[in-house]
Motif scaffolding. Structure first.
Motif, short mmCIF file in Angstrom:
data_model
loop_
_atom_site.label_atom_id
_atom_site.label_comp_id
_atom_site.label_asym_id
_atom_site.label_seq_id
_atom_site.Cartn_x
_atom_site.Cartn_y
_atom_site.Cartn_z
N GLU A 209 0.84 -1.20 0.00
CA GLU A 209 0.00 0.00 0.00
C GLU A 209 0.88 1.26 0.00
O GLU A 209 0.61 2.22 -0.72
N ALA A 210 1.93 1.24 0.80
CA ALA A 210 2.84 2.40 0.85
C ALA A 210 3.50 2.63 -0.52
O ALA A 210 3.61 3.78 -0.98
N GLU A 211 3.92 1.55 -1.16
CA GLU A 211 4.60 1.69 -2.45
C GLU A 211 3.69 2.29 -3.52
O GLU A 211 4.16 3.03 -4.40
N LYS A 212 2.41 1.99 -3.43
CA LYS A 212 1.46 2.62 -4.36
C LYS A 212 1.51 4.14 -4.25
O LYS A 212 1.17 4.85 -5.19
N HIS A 213 1.88 4.64 -3.09
CA HIS A 213 1.95 6.09 -2.87
C HIS A 213 3.39 6.62 -2.94
O HIS A 213 3.66 7.72 -2.48
N GLY A 214 4.29 5.81 -3.49
CA GLY A 214 5.67 6.26 -3.62
C GLY A 214 6.41 6.31 -2.29
O GLY A 214 7.38 7.06 -2.15
N ARG A 215 5.97 5.53 -1.34
CA ARG A 215 6.60 5.52 -0.02
C ARG A 215 7.01 4.11 0.34
O ARG A 215 6.48 3.13 -0.17
N LEU A 216 7.97 4.02 1.26
CA LEU A 216 8.51 2.73 1.68
C LEU A 216 8.31 2.55 3.18
O LEU A 216 8.60 3.46 3.96
N LEU A 217 7.81 1.38 3.58
CA LEU A 217 7.84 0.99 4.99
C LEU A 217 9.07 0.09 5.13
O LEU A 217 9.05 -1.07 4.73
N PRO A 218 10.17 0.63 5.65
CA PRO A 218 11.46 -0.05 5.51
C PRO A 218 11.72 -1.14 6.53
O PRO A 218 12.70 -1.08 7.26
N VAL A 219 10.85 -2.13 6.61
CA VAL A 219 11.13 -3.34 7.39
C VAL A 219 11.09 -4.49 6.40
O VAL A 219 10.05 -4.75 5.79
N SER A 220 12.24 -5.14 6.22
CA SER A 220 12.35 -6.21 5.22
C SER A 220 12.82 -7.48 5.89
O SER A 220 13.96 -7.56 6.35
N LEU A 221 11.94 -8.47 5.96
CA LEU A 221 12.34 -9.73 6.58
C LEU A 221 11.65 -10.90 5.88
O LEU A 221 10.65 -10.73 5.19
N ALA A 222 12.21 -12.08 6.09
CA ALA A 222 11.78 -13.26 5.35
C ALA A 222 10.29 -13.53 5.52
O ALA A 222 9.61 -13.93 4.58
N ALA A 223 9.76 -13.29 6.73
CA ALA A 223 8.37 -13.67 7.02
C ALA A 223 7.38 -12.55 6.71
O ALA A 223 6.24 -12.59 7.17
N GLU A 224 7.76 -11.56 5.90
CA GLU A 224 6.90 -10.39 5.80
C GLU A 224 5.53 -10.68 5.16
O GLU A 224 4.60 -9.91 5.33
N GLY A 225 5.40 -11.81 4.49
CA GLY A 225 4.11 -12.18 3.94
C GLY A 225 3.13 -12.71 4.99
O GLY A 225 1.94 -12.86 4.72
N SER A 226 3.62 -12.99 6.20
CA SER A 226 2.76 -13.48 7.28
C SER A 226 2.85 -12.62 8.54
O SER A 226 1.88 -12.52 9.29
N ALA A 227 4.01 -12.02 8.77
CA ALA A 227 4.21 -11.23 9.98
C ALA A 227 3.23 -10.05 10.01
O ALA A 227 2.89 -9.49 8.97
N THR A 228 2.78 -9.70 11.22
CA THR A 228 1.83 -8.60 11.35
C THR A 228 2.49 -7.37 11.96
O THR A 228 3.56 -7.46 12.57
N ILE A 229 1.81 -6.24 11.82
CA ILE A 229 2.32 -4.99 12.38
C ILE A 229 2.46 -5.07 13.90
O ILE A 229 3.47 -4.65 14.47
N GLY A 230 1.45 -5.65 14.56
CA GLY A 230 1.55 -5.80 16.02
C GLY A 230 2.75 -6.64 16.41
O GLY A 230 3.43 -6.36 17.40
N GLY A 231 3.02 -7.65 15.61
CA GLY A 231 4.16 -8.53 15.88
C GLY A 231 5.49 -7.84 15.67
O GLY A 231 6.39 -7.95 16.51
#
Lengths: 467, 467
Positions: free
Chosen positions: A122-144
């Motif tokens: 969603e951020a990338e659609k707006h030209g922005r980056l949420l800069p947390v990159s990790l292997a589990a990012e397809g399952s990990a949640t924001i609260g986690g």
């Protein structure tokens, strides 16, 4: 009592969202690595913050502890319930709305159960980056990621998750909802209480929503793979990279020759460069046009100064992805080799070479046939120092030897994965008493009854006792 | 009792470093703005951490409170003692060693009393930047910037001081020295207890040393001044700057036409561009060569899209300095005009225009002759919203009206200066009870007897009482 509690939870969340059957509970009761299994009283999935508060009050009045859980991708069993069937797993996964994204202010307000990758897209659609990159990012949640202060490959440039948290909404043990969802980059009005909840692994309260900082999406990315003879040379190259591409350096990963060998044998991939004892995977990203010439200069300087044995710069997105795949398949290849004894450690960069020598000697003494699958975020001083025991049985002794070497060099026994249940005994063994006391004081101040996530990060306390 | 305490303190620190004469004490007893004066029992200047711990124990056993003080440059009277002559000012200024600077790991370990500017200069010698830039940096100390989580003009890019703190050494109320001086960028081994001391304004313990993160020193800096018609346009320009120069944007300052007029009249400076209602001072810095073309593109786009009324890019370091002087003289010019009623506020960027309209109307209603000297860090949503009362006497009503508008837009009544004594009543009036309760719980957990800095950030408690 249990029947009554479950009835109350069903009234709050709806019958479909209070799971009590073994088969339904299983995915929530087992950790990501499938090595720790718990036995919860039930799993409850509230739909919103008010329901979370009601669940907390109900559990408290029935003396049931609460284990908050997001995507259940943690590597320290921090979201896995205990075995005594007296804990309720509170899953945040139904609360996944992206409430607001402001590309000018560069903030996003999002519920705890939202998937990291969904928010990033969603951020990338707006030209922005949420800069947390990790292997589990397809399952990990924001609260986690907030509750574990998640790291990943871009910490070098953007910091841990903590550096991105602008505001939090949390539910306390008495059911109070604290609304700290401010969209402010600067706020010095009193103690910054939200900091204690970041990285607290759900032991102080339940993070139900967050405001995160975004950054401009870099327009260009350059990726390179180099081979070097030793870690000292790798660090010289790190300094050269800081001097040449400066703040644009977004990843500086170290991969041992053993790791690349594992990947080549088990994942069917092939390194495109001649081997060294170590490989370096570099990435730099920027919106400025000078990035590519700077990276080219970095590489030519590295060869001229005799630092790099071999190297390649990816000339397409596909090539860059192929380089990253070498790194990304290390964990899987290790599993296929028979599994390793994992350590997620950090030491000061200046002590890295000494640490590696000391830990290597200590492990080999205990376990002469051991192999070493070492890789990780060298730029941050964080290595995944995994020992291939090759059938040897003295895992605990190896564990302690590695951690002793870490402590000896003033490092951390958990750089990014947290303590959870997995590292608690080693934390108790290695953390100075003055810091343990401060930790207990914080727990006692915010969750005096020990309602949240007992036995994680700190030892379980007897019910009603002071910490 | 007092005589005995002073004798003990002299034994610990040497007679020369326990000040009791009014003239010697005066500089420590008066705040930076010279509006708050206290009456301490004495001023003590320990030479090292062990002496700090001994002083703490001595004060505690004599029931004397402790007011930690660094460069005494705070703007919220957070380091100024009370009037009851029962508080000891503990000055850290003798502890100023730079213990270690590692340009490869990009860390510096430094004692609390070291001057910010001295540490910055040392870092620059090694090609590194300590990115905290504020007016008082020639006097402010490391302990002070950590304890106030100092902001300044580069927060936009590098975050507040908190984002730079890797490790802390603190002395607790029982005299325990907690050595958390780790040089690690990643450390998730338990609660990150140091976070509660950052920005705690000396109310929880005494920060005696810190490990700070450094960043690569940018090779190029480009500075520009623009004039625009309104704040909405300024924000459109901010978004354009994010898209064009991205992460290289290191300052985005807003200055009102009134502020520039004050500077022109009182400081003998002259804006080089045609006036607008507002001015923007932009700075971008990078090690990459594409910075200048990107800034030129930004400016030409700004003119083409009709966003900028006028503008100039500095073509030399001298010209850049001249542009910054316009901004830096605003506070002094305001003082010469007769002084303003200061507010250090932040609001979400999306609410900025509405906030300015609402606050402006509210102030003008209370005080029809008021002027507005507004300037600050627009990129962070942080403005210094200063009201020129022009002799009107209703300062408190104006204060409350501004803060009500801030709270109405979910902003902060203290973006970067802290609460101290200066903002305590407004903090109590505007902060939600749930957050006040969390704040009291943190104080109670770490400094249960209220030994440190009573009456700052939280109300003074009766001796021995729970918070």
């Amino acid at each position: 009592m249990t029947t009554l509690l479950i009835k109350t939870l069903r009234d709050i969340c709806g019958a479909a969202h209070v799971l009590t059957e073994a088969a339904d509970i299983e995915p929530y009761a087992t950790d990501w690595k499938r090595t720790t299994r718990g036995k919860p009283l039930c799993v409850v999935r509230p739909a919103d913050c008010q329901a979370v508060a009601a669940v907390v009050k109900a559990c408290r009045s029935h003396s049931a502890s609460i284990v908050p859980q997001g995507g259940n991708t943690g590597l320290a069993a921090g979201a896995t319930p205990g075995e005594d069937a007296d804990e309720v797993v509170l899953s945040l996964t139904r609360m996944k709305a992206i409430r607001a994204l402001d590309p000018v202010a560069m903030t996003v307000e999002v519920e705890a159960g939202a998937i990291l990758q969904v928010v990033k897209e969603e951020a990338e659609k707006h030209g922005r980056l949420l800069p947390v990159s990790l292997a589990a990012e397809g399952s990990a949640t924001i609260g986690g990621i907030v509750s574990t202060n998640a790291g990943g490959i871009n910490v070098l440039r953007y910091g841990m998750t903590r550096a991105l948290v602008l505001g939090l909404e949390v539910v306390l043990s008495d059911g109070t909802i604290v609304d700290g969802l401010r969209h402010l980059r600067k706020d010095n009005a009193g103690y910054d209480w939200k900091q204690v909840f970041v990285g607290a692994e759900g032991t102080l309260g339940i993070v139900t929503a967050a405001v995160l900082r975004l950054v401009p999406l870099p327009r260009e990315t350059v990726t390179a793979l180099l081979s070097v003879a030793d870690v000292g040379t790798a660090l010289t190259l790190f300094a050269l990279a800081q001097d040449t591409v400066g703040e644009a350096l977004s990843a500086f990963e170290l991969i041992s020759a053993t790791s690349i060998d594992l990947v080549e044998r088990h994942a069917g991939l092939k390194s495109p460069i001649a081997a060294g004892e170590w490989y370096l995977l570099l990435e730099a990203a920027s919106s400025l046009s000078g990035l590519e010439p700077a990276m080219e200069k970095l590489l030519s300087d590295a060869f001229e100064q005799g630092l790099a044995l071999d190297g390649v710069v990816a000339s397409s997105r596909q090539q860059a992805q192929a380089l990253w795949e070498l790194r990304e398949h290390v964990t899987e290849a290790e599993a296929r080799e028979g599994g390793g004894l994992k350590h997620d450690i950090s030491v000061p960069l200046g002590a890295m070479a000494d640490f590696l020598a000391e830990a290597g000697n200590a492990v080999s003494e205990i376990c002469p046939g051991a192999g070493f699958n070492i890789f990780g975020h060298l730029g941050d001083g964080n290595l995944h120092y995994n020992v291939l025991l090759n059938g040897a049985k003295n895992a605990d002794a190896v564990n302690r030897a590695v951690h002793d070497a870490v402590v000896n060099h003033r490092g951390s026994i958990s750089a990014e994965h947290g303590i959870g249940r997995y590292r608690l005994s080693e934390w108790l063994r290695t953390k100075p008493e003055s810091e343990q006391r401060l930790s207990r004081a914080i727990k006692q101040a915010i969750d005096p009854e020990g309602l949240f996530n007992p036995g994680k990060l700190l030892p379980k306390q007897a019910k009603g006792d002071a910490v």
